[in-house]
Motif scaffolding. Sequence first.
Motif, short mmCIF file in Angstrom:
data_model
loop_
_atom_site.label_atom_id
_atom_site.label_comp_id
_atom_site.label_asym_id
_atom_site.label_seq_id
_atom_site.Cartn_x
_atom_site.Cartn_y
_atom_site.Cartn_z
N MET A 1 -35.09 -19.58 -29.06
CA MET A 1 -35.14 -20.14 -27.73
C MET A 1 -35.42 -19.02 -26.73
O MET A 1 -34.81 -17.96 -26.78
N SER A 2 -36.35 -19.24 -25.83
CA SER A 2 -36.68 -18.28 -24.78
C SER A 2 -35.98 -18.65 -23.48
O SER A 2 -35.84 -19.83 -23.15
N HIS A 3 -35.57 -17.63 -22.77
CA HIS A 3 -34.91 -17.81 -21.48
C HIS A 3 -35.81 -17.25 -20.39
O HIS A 3 -36.47 -16.24 -20.58
N TYR A 4 -35.78 -17.89 -19.23
CA TYR A 4 -36.54 -17.45 -18.06
C TYR A 4 -35.56 -17.30 -16.90
O TYR A 4 -34.78 -18.21 -16.64
N LEU A 5 -35.61 -16.16 -16.24
CA LEU A 5 -34.78 -15.92 -15.07
C LEU A 5 -35.68 -15.66 -13.88
O LEU A 5 -36.68 -14.96 -14.00
N THR A 6 -35.32 -16.22 -12.74
CA THR A 6 -36.01 -15.92 -11.49
C THR A 6 -34.97 -15.45 -10.48
O THR A 6 -33.97 -16.12 -10.25
N TYR A 7 -35.24 -14.28 -9.93
CA TYR A 7 -34.38 -13.68 -8.91
C TYR A 7 -35.13 -13.65 -7.59
O TYR A 7 -36.35 -13.57 -7.56
N ALA A 8 -34.37 -13.68 -6.49
CA ALA A 8 -34.95 -13.58 -5.15
C ALA A 8 -34.32 -12.39 -4.44
O ALA A 8 -33.17 -12.02 -4.71
N THR A 9 -35.08 -11.80 -3.52
CA THR A 9 -34.56 -10.69 -2.73
C THR A 9 -35.06 -10.79 -1.29
O THR A 9 -36.15 -11.30 -1.04
N LYS A 10 -34.25 -10.25 -0.39
CA LYS A 10 -34.65 -10.16 1.01
C LYS A 10 -35.36 -8.84 1.29
O LYS A 10 -35.85 -8.63 2.40
N GLU A 11 -35.43 -7.97 0.29
CA GLU A 11 -36.15 -6.70 0.44
C GLU A 11 -37.59 -7.00 0.82
O GLU A 11 -38.26 -7.81 0.18
N GLU A 12 -38.08 -6.34 1.86
CA GLU A 12 -39.43 -6.64 2.37
C GLU A 12 -40.51 -5.70 1.86
O GLU A 12 -41.69 -5.98 2.05
N SER A 13 -40.15 -4.61 1.20
CA SER A 13 -41.15 -3.65 0.73
C SER A 13 -41.59 -3.99 -0.70
O SER A 13 -40.88 -3.72 -1.67
N TYR A 14 -42.77 -4.56 -0.78
CA TYR A 14 -43.37 -4.93 -2.06
C TYR A 14 -43.49 -3.69 -2.97
O TYR A 14 -43.15 -3.74 -4.15
N ASP A 15 -43.95 -2.59 -2.39
CA ASP A 15 -44.12 -1.36 -3.18
C ASP A 15 -42.79 -0.83 -3.69
O ASP A 15 -42.70 -0.36 -4.83
N TYR A 16 -41.76 -0.89 -2.88
CA TYR A 16 -40.44 -0.42 -3.31
C TYR A 16 -39.90 -1.30 -4.43
O TYR A 16 -39.36 -0.80 -5.42
N ILE A 17 -40.04 -2.60 -4.32
CA ILE A 17 -39.58 -3.51 -5.38
C ILE A 17 -40.30 -3.18 -6.68
O ILE A 17 -39.67 -3.07 -7.74
N LYS A 18 -41.62 -3.02 -6.61
CA LYS A 18 -42.39 -2.69 -7.82
C LYS A 18 -41.89 -1.39 -8.45
O LYS A 18 -41.73 -1.32 -9.67
#
Length: 102
Positions: A1-18
Amino acid sequence: MSHYLTYATKEESYDYIKEVVAEALGVDFEDHESGWWGEYAQDPKCAIRIYPNFVEGEGYHEKAEKDYVYLLELPNLNEVEPMKRIVSQMPIDFKLVRASEI
């Protein structure tokens, strides 16, 4: 069985998240753009994706989480708990908004 997780963030810097996610998970992101996902980053080997919650012309991917700027999708996981620990240790505040099994 495969699991999928989706997280959300208020961080606005796309480059920093990456940068943070790539280092924590040992992945290499490639930038892409599409009408549905907007400007997004995906690791081609494991399909981990970072994308904006809101895309002009499409709306919100996670409507209940309109205050959150970016989403982190972690697909095809065999075990969830180790990944949850890794995400919780990142220096970005992520909120789990979806967990599913296939």
